[in-house]
Scaffold this active site. Structure first.
Site, short mmCIF file in Angstrom:
data_model
loop_
_atom_site.label_atom_id
_atom_site.label_comp_id
_atom_site.label_asym_id
_atom_site.label_seq_id
_atom_site.Cartn_x
_atom_site.Cartn_y
_atom_site.Cartn_z
CB CYS A 197 -1.66 37.73 41.22
SG CYS A 197 -2.97 38.17 42.46
CD GLU A 234 -7.01 43.71 40.86
OE1 GLU A 234 -7.30 42.94 41.82
OE2 GLU A 234 -5.89 43.28 40.32
#
Ligand code: ZN
Length: 197
Positions: free
Chosen positions: A102, A145
């Site tokens: 991430c 996401e």
């Protein structure tokens, strides 16, 4: 414009996002900035909370993995993709495992188990509605996401044991100590330029 990417520890990453009611020049500019920021950081997805925003919006670009799609025979939709006000309609019972990272938690990669496929209802950047089923890599990135616009991070899916092992490194990231080669925004510190060597 490239925006600083908010690191773990910023409250923006944990807040609920708000539905986008209408298109505007400001919304289109935010989408362009998020795509530019994602590309500059060599990311394959970026959600609004990661740039300190509260819109229910994320962008995805998996074109770097186009070869994987050719192998599966599933045509890759045009990239980048924009997802506004996304809602999960359905998820597969089959799970898959994949090592995730991430942009808000640099340097950490861990295996996360998620449904293999999902059906999503969303608006594209023209505010046109779609309901579409995604599988494979695209399903993986979209779920990561989607978590962001729900205030969830991939480390939340790890076992308590695993999180304990990562505790020290996660604290360092919160204080802005990372090897990220893009501008980050650490809690209480504001933007930090990447270290040059
Ligand atoms: Zn992320």
């Amino acid at each position: 414009m490239i925006l600083p990417i908010y690191l773990l520890g910023n409250q923006a990453l944990r807040e609920e996002t708000v539905t986008l009611e209408a298109d505007s020049a400001a919304v289109q500019r935010l989408i362009d900035d998020m795509i530019e920021t994602m590309h500059a950081a060599k990311g394959i997805g970026l959600a609004a909370p990661q740039v300190g925003r509260s819109e229910r919006l994320f962008v995805v670009d998996v074109s770097a993995m186009a070869d994987d799609f050719e192998e599966t025979g599933i045509p890759l939709p045009e990239q980048p993709m924009v997802f506004i006000n996304a809602q999960i309609v359905d998820e597969s019972e089959d799970d898959s495992e994949y090592e995730e990272g991430c942009l808000s938690i640099p340097d950490i990669h861990e295996v996360v188990v998620r449904p293999k496929a999902l059906t999503l209802r969303y608006l594209d950047r023209d505010f046109k509605q779609h309901e579409r089923t995604f599988d494979g890599m695209l399903a993986r990135v979209i779920q990561h996401e989607y978590d962001h616009v729900e205030g969830v991070l991939f480390i939340d899916h790890l076992t308590a044991f695993k999180r304990r092992l990562l505790k020290r490194r996660l604290e360092e990231i919160q204080h802005g100590h990372t090897a990220a080669d893009y501008v980050v925004h650490a809690k209480d510190q504001g933007p930090i330029e990447p270290a040059t060597d």
